[in-house]
Enzyme design. Sequence first.
Site, PDB file in Angstrom:
ATOM      1  N   HIS A  17      67.207 -71.263   7.816  1.00 13.62           N
ATOM      2  CA  HIS A  17      67.429 -70.757   9.180  1.00 13.62           C
ATOM      3  C   HIS A  17      66.254 -71.136  10.073  1.00 13.62           C
ATOM      4  O   HIS A  17      66.435 -71.610  11.198  1.00 13.62           O
ATOM      5  CB  HIS A  17      67.537 -69.223   9.197  1.00 13.62           C
ATOM      6  N   LYS A  41      80.116 -54.742   5.441  1.00 16.25           N
ATOM      7  CA  LYS A  41      79.212 -55.511   4.597  1.00 16.25           C
ATOM      8  C   LYS A  41      78.048 -54.633   4.136  1.00 16.25           C
ATOM      9  O   LYS A  41      77.522 -53.836   4.911  1.00 16.25           O
ATOM     10  CB  LYS A  41      78.685 -56.709   5.399  1.00 16.25           C
ATOM     11  N   ARG A  90      74.813 -76.942   5.566  1.00 16.90           N
ATOM     12  CA  ARG A  90      74.130 -77.323   4.338  1.00 16.90           C
ATOM     13  C   ARG A  90      74.927 -78.319   3.520  1.00 16.90           C
ATOM     14  O   ARG A  90      74.358 -79.126   2.798  1.00 16.90           O
ATOM     15  CB  ARG A  90      73.881 -76.083   3.451  1.00 16.90           C
ATOM     16  N   SER A 127      70.899 -67.129   2.035  1.00 17.31           N
ATOM     17  CA  SER A 127      70.466 -65.733   1.953  1.00 17.31           C
ATOM     18  C   SER A 127      70.938 -65.097   0.651  1.00 17.31           C
ATOM     19  O   SER A 127      70.219 -64.283   0.056  1.00 17.31           O
ATOM     20  CB  SER A 127      70.986 -64.937   3.146  1.00 17.31           C
TER      21      SER A 127
END
Length: 150
Positions: A17, A41, A90, A127
């Site tokens: 990030h 979440k 990515r 993450s």
Amino acid sequence: MRRAVFPGSFDPITNGHFDIIQRALPLFDEIIIAIGINADKKYMFSLEDRKVFIEQAFAGEPKIKVETYKGLTTDFCHQKEADFILRGLRNPADFEFEKAIAHTNRFLTKIETIFLLTAASTSFISSSIVRDVIRNNGDYTKLVPNSVRI
């Protein structure tokens, strides 16, 4: 003003990030790092901790703002008068997922999504990988900015 929103949960912010944001700084007058709030979440880090991690990582950078939001990213962009959404890619799976969202956002609004490829040195970092390393007492410090310390 060329304003972009870089949305995410940032649980926690990673060096991937950080790299995307650093490389995007010359492209925009302002980048709002927008921490999305999703009640469904479960996060490892509190919203306050995530915000502090990001603010400390970019301390002294006047073009960076850190905010939180609920709801659609495009609604947040309209509230902040941002014409761009910034996203990092990515791998091909990221591209396919992000492409569908970008097409939907552009179909429903006039907001453009700008994609930057992650650097080869950070393309493996996510993450979720960082959280797994932390949960298993591994050395996560090479994967995150110095501001992320637990």
